[in-house]
Scaffold this motif. Structure first.
Motif, mmCIF file in Angstrom:
data_model
loop_
_atom_site.group_PDB
_atom_site.id
_atom_site.type_symbol
_atom_site.label_atom_id
_atom_site.label_comp_id
_atom_site.label_asym_id
_atom_site.label_seq_id
_atom_site.Cartn_x
_atom_site.Cartn_y
_atom_site.Cartn_z
ATOM 1 N N VAL A 126 0.848 -1.188 0.000
ATOM 2 C CA VAL A 126 0.000 0.000 0.000
ATOM 3 C C VAL A 126 0.883 1.237 0.000
ATOM 4 N N SER A 127 0.306 2.314 -0.456
ATOM 5 C CA SER A 127 0.958 3.616 -0.392
ATOM 6 C C SER A 127 0.109 4.491 0.513
ATOM 7 N N ILE A 128 0.760 5.069 1.510
ATOM 8 C CA ILE A 128 0.080 5.992 2.409
ATOM 9 C C ILE A 128 0.993 7.198 2.586
ATOM 10 N N CYS A 129 0.469 8.349 2.287
ATOM 11 C CA CYS A 129 1.237 9.591 2.398
ATOM 12 C C CYS A 129 2.534 9.506 1.590
ATOM 13 N N GLY A 130 2.487 8.784 0.471
ATOM 14 C CA GLY A 130 3.650 8.652 -0.392
ATOM 15 C C GLY A 130 4.674 7.627 0.061
ATOM 16 N N GLN A 131 4.359 6.851 1.087
ATOM 17 C CA GLN A 131 5.282 5.852 1.623
ATOM 18 C C GLN A 131 4.728 4.442 1.412
ATOM 19 N N ALA A 132 5.592 3.497 1.022
ATOM 20 C CA ALA A 132 5.178 2.108 0.790
ATOM 21 C C ALA A 132 5.171 1.325 2.095
ATOM 22 N N ALA A 133 4.184 0.413 2.211
ATOM 23 C CA ALA A 133 4.052 -0.387 3.428
ATOM 24 C C ALA A 133 3.267 -1.657 3.145
ATOM 25 N N ASP A 134 3.385 -2.620 4.051
ATOM 26 C CA ASP A 134 2.498 -3.773 4.086
ATOM 27 C C ASP A 134 1.340 -3.393 4.998
ATOM 28 N N GLY A 135 0.125 -3.874 4.668
ATOM 29 C CA GLY A 135 -1.033 -3.471 5.449
ATOM 30 C C GLY A 135 -1.862 -4.626 5.966
ATOM 31 N N VAL A 136 -2.385 -4.445 7.174
ATOM 32 C CA VAL A 136 -3.277 -5.413 7.811
ATOM 33 C C VAL A 136 -4.479 -4.649 8.351
ATOM 34 N N VAL A 184 9.018 9.199 7.325
ATOM 35 C CA VAL A 184 7.649 8.691 7.192
ATOM 36 C C VAL A 184 6.691 9.531 8.024
ATOM 37 N N ILE A 185 7.042 9.783 9.260
ATOM 38 C CA ILE A 185 6.174 10.582 10.133
ATOM 39 C C ILE A 185 6.019 11.989 9.578
ATOM 40 N N LYS A 186 7.105 12.573 9.133
ATOM 41 C CA LYS A 186 7.027 13.921 8.555
ATOM 42 C C LYS A 186 6.133 13.943 7.319
ATOM 43 N N ALA A 187 6.203 12.913 6.481
ATOM 44 C CA ALA A 187 5.343 12.834 5.292
ATOM 45 C C ALA A 187 3.880 12.688 5.696
ATOM 46 N N CYS A 188 3.610 11.874 6.728
ATOM 47 C CA CYS A 188 2.230 11.700 7.200
ATOM 48 C C CYS A 188 1.696 12.984 7.822
ATOM 49 N N GLU A 189 2.513 13.672 8.594
ATOM 50 C CA GLU A 189 2.075 14.933 9.191
ATOM 51 C C GLU A 189 1.705 15.939 8.103
ATOM 52 N N LYS A 190 2.521 16.023 7.087
ATOM 53 C CA LYS A 190 2.259 16.979 6.007
ATOM 54 C C LYS A 190 1.009 16.593 5.220
ATOM 55 N N SER A 191 0.896 15.317 4.868
ATOM 56 C CA SER A 191 -0.231 14.851 4.063
ATOM 57 C C SER A 191 -1.562 14.933 4.815
ATOM 58 N N LEU A 192 -1.552 14.560 6.098
ATOM 59 C CA LEU A 192 -2.782 14.532 6.899
ATOM 60 C C LEU A 192 -3.077 15.858 7.594
ATOM 61 N N GLY A 229 15.205 -1.011 12.727
ATOM 62 C CA GLY A 229 14.966 0.205 11.953
ATOM 63 C C GLY A 229 13.576 0.220 11.345
ATOM 64 N N ASP A 230 12.683 -0.635 11.867
ATOM 65 C CA ASP A 230 11.313 -0.762 11.344
ATOM 66 C C ASP A 230 10.379 0.241 12.001
ATOM 67 N N LEU A 231 9.530 0.828 11.187
ATOM 68 C CA LEU A 231 8.531 1.770 11.661
ATOM 69 C C LEU A 231 7.161 1.242 11.265
ATOM 70 N N SER A 232 6.238 1.238 12.212
ATOM 71 C CA SER A 232 4.872 0.828 11.922
ATOM 72 C C SER A 232 3.910 1.876 12.451
ATOM 73 N N LEU A 233 2.720 1.878 11.876
ATOM 74 C CA LEU A 233 1.662 2.800 12.289
ATOM 75 C C LEU A 233 0.416 1.982 12.542
#
Length: 153
Positions: A55-65, A95-103, A134-138
């Motif tokens: 998935v892409s969220i706020c321009g960042q790639a991730a696996d989603g559940v 990633v956090i900075k991209a989410c803050e800006k996008s949201l 070095g893993d980040l999850s939301l």
């Protein structure tokens, strides 16, 4: 790649413009359900669905559940592909900075490995960081309002 959009102010989320919806039995329904693996039932009475593609969220790639249960509440957990290491705080994350800006929201941190939204009226949104990997999850938890749960009354 699927696109996830969040509206944390109103408690909604969508995948490829289709809203994440839960039926009266707390099961994922609609076109989002077709984008997921077969449901996995947990020992806590919840049902977990893994998105089949990244998935892409706020321009960042991730696996989603997506996990549903508990009277219609659901959560979305995203494990980001980008590996990051920080000098002092999780708030340094790209990633956090991209989410803050996008949201258009600001995350807070009182611990070097977690960041959260202080006022998330619909539920919660928390970033977790594994410093060894070095893993980040939301994890985003959306609480259904009682009027939505009892709409047939």
């Amino acid at each position: 790649m699927h696109a996830i959009k969040l509206d944390l102010k109103h408690g909604s989320a969508s995948v490829d413009s289709a809203p994440i919806e839960i039926d009266e039995n707390s099961a994922l329904v609609g076109s989002v359900a077709t984008l997921c693996s077969r449901p996995i039932h947990t020992n806590k009475g919840r049902t977990r669905y893994h998105l089949l593609r990244k998935v892409s969220i706020c321009g960042q790639a991730a696996d989603g559940v997506i996990e549903v249960g508990e009277g219609g509440a659901f959560s979305i957990t995203l494990l980001f592909d980008l590996i990051e290491f920080f000098t002092s705080s999780i708030l340094e994350s790209k990633v956090i900075k991209a989410c803050e800006k996008s949201l258009n929201l600001k995350f807070m941190s009182n611990h070097p490995s977690t960041a959260f939204l202080e006022s998330c009226k619909c539920g919660s949104a928390v970033f977790f960081y594994d410093a060894k990997q070095g893993d980040l999850s939301l994890e985003i938890r959306i609480e259904r309002r009682s009027t939505e749960l009892n709409s047939d009354e």
